[in-house]
Design a protein around this motif. Structure first.
Motif, PDB file in Angstrom:
ATOM      1  N   LYS A 126       2.102  12.551   3.544  1.00  0.00           N
ATOM      2  CA  LYS A 126       1.415  12.089   2.306  1.00  0.00           C
ATOM      3  C   LYS A 126       1.271  10.772   1.974  1.00  0.00           C
ATOM      4  CE  LYS A 126       2.155  17.010   0.387  1.00  0.00           C
ATOM      5  NZ  LYS A 126       2.895  17.932  -0.686  1.00  0.00           N
ATOM      6  N   ILE A 127       2.398  10.034   1.902  1.00  0.00           N
ATOM      7  CA  ILE A 127       2.163   8.542   1.565  1.00  0.00           C
ATOM      8  C   ILE A 127       1.451   7.891   2.465  1.00  0.00           C
ATOM      9  CG2 ILE A 127       3.439   6.535   1.750  1.00  0.00           C
ATOM     10  CD1 ILE A 127       6.112   8.037   0.949  1.00  0.00           C
ATOM     11  N   ASP A 179      -1.142   9.285   4.114  1.00  0.00           N
ATOM     12  CA  ASP A 179      -2.637   9.589   3.898  1.00  0.00           C
ATOM     13  C   ASP A 179      -3.160   8.984   2.750  1.00  0.00           C
ATOM     14  OD1 ASP A 179      -2.518  11.449   5.958  1.00  0.00           O
ATOM     15  OD2 ASP A 179      -2.127  13.203   4.831  1.00  0.00           O
ATOM     16  N   LYS A 180      -2.194   8.726   1.626  1.00  0.00           N
ATOM     17  CA  LYS A 180      -2.586   8.242   0.313  1.00  0.00           C
ATOM     18  C   LYS A 180      -2.950   6.668   0.446  1.00  0.00           C
ATOM     19  CE  LYS A 180      -3.259   8.504  -4.167  1.00  0.00           C
ATOM     20  NZ  LYS A 180      -4.172   9.484  -4.864  1.00  0.00           N
ATOM     21  N   ALA A 181      -1.814   6.156   1.354  1.00  0.00           N
ATOM     22  CA  ALA A 181      -1.866   4.825   1.786  1.00  0.00           C
ATOM     23  C   ALA A 181      -3.236   4.228   2.522  1.00  0.00           C
ATOM     24  CB  ALA A 181      -0.713   4.042   2.047  1.00  0.00           C
ATOM     25  N   ASP A 237       2.752   1.514  -3.474  1.00  0.00           N
ATOM     26  CA  ASP A 237       1.607   2.050  -4.453  1.00  0.00           C
ATOM     27  C   ASP A 237       1.227   3.437  -4.300  1.00  0.00           C
ATOM     28  OD1 ASP A 237       1.496  -0.231  -5.712  1.00  0.00           O
ATOM     29  OD2 ASP A 237      -0.352  -1.200  -4.634  1.00  0.00           O
ATOM     30  N   ALA A 238       1.081   3.899  -3.107  1.00  0.00           N
ATOM     31  CA  ALA A 238       0.655   5.302  -2.894  1.00  0.00           C
ATOM     32  C   ALA A 238       2.000   6.189  -3.196  1.00  0.00           C
ATOM     33  CB  ALA A 238       0.630   5.691  -1.362  1.00  0.00           C
ATOM     34  N   TYR A 239       3.044   5.840  -3.016  1.00  0.00           N
ATOM     35  CA  TYR A 239       4.338   6.786  -3.700  1.00  0.00           C
ATOM     36  C   TYR A 239       4.455   6.797  -4.852  1.00  0.00           C
ATOM     37  CZ  TYR A 239       9.072   7.853  -4.363  1.00  0.00           C
ATOM     38  OH  TYR A 239      10.144   8.372  -4.944  1.00  0.00           O
ATOM     39  N   LEU A 244       0.984  -1.326   0.128  1.00  0.00           N
ATOM     40  CA  LEU A 244      -0.144  -0.052  -0.071  1.00  0.00           C
ATOM     41  C   LEU A 244       0.823   1.360  -0.020  1.00  0.00           C
ATOM     42  CD1 LEU A 244      -2.713  -0.926   2.541  1.00  0.00           C
ATOM     43  CD2 LEU A 244      -3.068  -0.724   0.111  1.00  0.00           C
ATOM     44  N   LEU A 257       1.506   8.964  -6.039  1.00  0.00           N
ATOM     45  CA  LEU A 257       1.889  10.261  -5.772  1.00  0.00           C
ATOM     46  C   LEU A 257       3.070  11.208  -6.481  1.00  0.00           C
ATOM     47  CD1 LEU A 257       1.989  10.266  -1.538  1.00  0.00           C
ATOM     48  CD2 LEU A 257       0.519  11.680  -3.191  1.00  0.00           C
TER      49      LEU A 257
END
Length: 202
Positions: free
Chosen positions: A31-32, A34-36, A13-15, A10, A18
């Motif tokens: 940010k990673i 939050d996105k993940a 994938d978020a990285y 996760l 982004l």
């Protein structure tokens, strides 16, 4: 039943997402997280591990997804008898970059990193070798079908074809329009046909 992604996947994938959305230089651990959809401490845990390299992990994830996407598209395209194996390979590549722009764009980023990092160059060398072998197989199959004349050096020709596909694909991704993808795909096919014909045995 589909396998549930773990926290590490996760995060990676978020990285990748982004990097596509805001650019790698603007990514923070928060940010990673939050996105993940994971806790900041979870992200922090992985980034303190000596064997965790987010760029390397991202590249591995991109290659896993690209192989699945390209293979799936290739199987469908090969059912079209009017399409040569080489053209089917080109179309499968362009299909992947249109269907999965996040991961395709990250591949460009990896090539960028390869300009200054030896490790990335080594990884890409392996990828390029693998891709060259697939192109060579498609080339030899096309020659066997008498769609092209035999070439002097199929391995060298396949390497040039791969470079041609990567180059046109990268340009198409930077333009990000359907017309651009169509134009680049057509130009790529023309360039490859000309390349193969020029390498044909006299």
């Amino acid at each position: 039943m589909a396998r549930t992604a773990n926290s590490k996947e996760l995060i990676v994938d978020a990285y990748i997402a982004l990097a596509y959305e805001i650019g790698a230089a603007n990514i923070t651990l928060q940010k990673i997280a939050d996105k993940a959809g994971v806790a900041f401490s979870t992200v922090r845990y992985y980034f303190t591990q000596s064997d965790f390299d987010i760029h390397d992990e991202g590249f591995k994830r991109v290659m896993e997804k690209s192989l699945v996407g390209i293979q799936s598209a290739s199987v469908k395209l090969k059912k079209n008898a009017a399409l040569s194996p080489i053209h089917a390979y080109v179309d499968s590549m362009f299909h992947w970059i249109t269907e999965d722009p996040e991961n395709a764009t990250y591949l460009i980023y990896t090539y960028y990193l390869a300009a200054s990092q030896v490790e990335a160059k080594v990884i890409l060398a392996e990828v390029n070798t693998s891709a060259r072998k697939k192109v060579q197989s498609a080339l030899l199959e096309s020659i066997g079908l008498e769609l092209y004349k035999p070439v002097k050096d199929s391995a060298a020709c396949a390497a040039s074809i791969h470079a041609c596909v990567v180059g046109h694909g990268f340009i198409a991704m930077t333009m990000k329009t359907k017309d651009a993808f169509k134009t680049m795909r057509e130009q790529c096919i023309l360039a490859i046909d000309a390349l193969i014909n020029s390498e044909s045995k006299k």
